[in-house]
Scaffold this motif. Structure first.
Motif: not given
Length: 200
Positions: A116-124
């Protein structure tokens, strides 16, 4: 994204169980905590326990014990912050948090949070079920730990207020049963025991 570290949140007061360390209550052939450890350990690169007070009572677990870095039992975000500080010292990018009183959470929790965090700068990312968000089960970036510390010191207590403010995502879990069932009362513990016995 590198494999995150894991932190088990056991810093609460367990008032509905009469106080004490809920995670050390017996369940099956072990304890609540041992069941949680067995589920989380294969999914993460390392494991720590967030708990307050005398760390020696957890010595048999062989885990680093991380006290809340913010005083006053301010809730699960303080445990998350303890995990983030520990992870940052090891050069880790993120931690996954789980609750110490939830022994049946999904065995694929971490990979699904990471997906679900793929592509996020900061995985949250927080886990979610049809009943709502599970704020103690999440993927948290070490890069935002100082922001979280400032928010806690400023009085913030609600997990979702902070995650929503940083564009946090959700990972949906539709598994049958109640994978995030947590033990809050003696009756809950008896139910958990029945579930363990039924599965063996």
């Amino acid at each position: 994204m590198q494999q995150p570290l894991g932190v088990i949140l056991a810093g609460g007061l367990a008032t509905r169980m009469g106080g004490g360390d809920k995670g050390l209550l017996p369940l099956g052939g072990g304890t609540l905590l041992s069941h949680v450890m067995d589920r989380l350990e294969p999914q993460v690169a390392g494991l720590a326990l967030n708990a307050n007070g005398d760390a020696e009572r957890f010595a048999a677990l062989g885990l680093p014990v991380l006290p809340d870095p913010v005083e006053g039992f301010v809730g699960p975000l303080a445990g998350v912050l303890a995990g983030l500080d520990w992870a940052a010292a090891q050069g880790a990018e993120a931690v996954v948090s789980v609750a110490a009183d939830t022994p049946f959470f999904p065995c694929d929790l971490v990979p699904r949070l990471m997906l679900a965090a793929e592509g996020m700068e900061h995985p949250l990312v927080l886990a979610r079920t049809p009943d709502g968000r599970q704020p103690t089960f999440g993927l948290w970036p070490t890069a935002l730990r100082d922001d979280l510390r400032a928010a806690l010191e400023g009085g913030l207590r609600k997990v979702v207020m902070w995650t929503d403010g940083h564009g946090g995502r959700e990972a949906m879990f539709n598994a049958p049963g109640a994978p995030f069932f947590n033990v809050n009362t003696p009756e809950d513990l008896a139910h958990a025991q029945a579930l363990v016995e039924a599965a063996t």
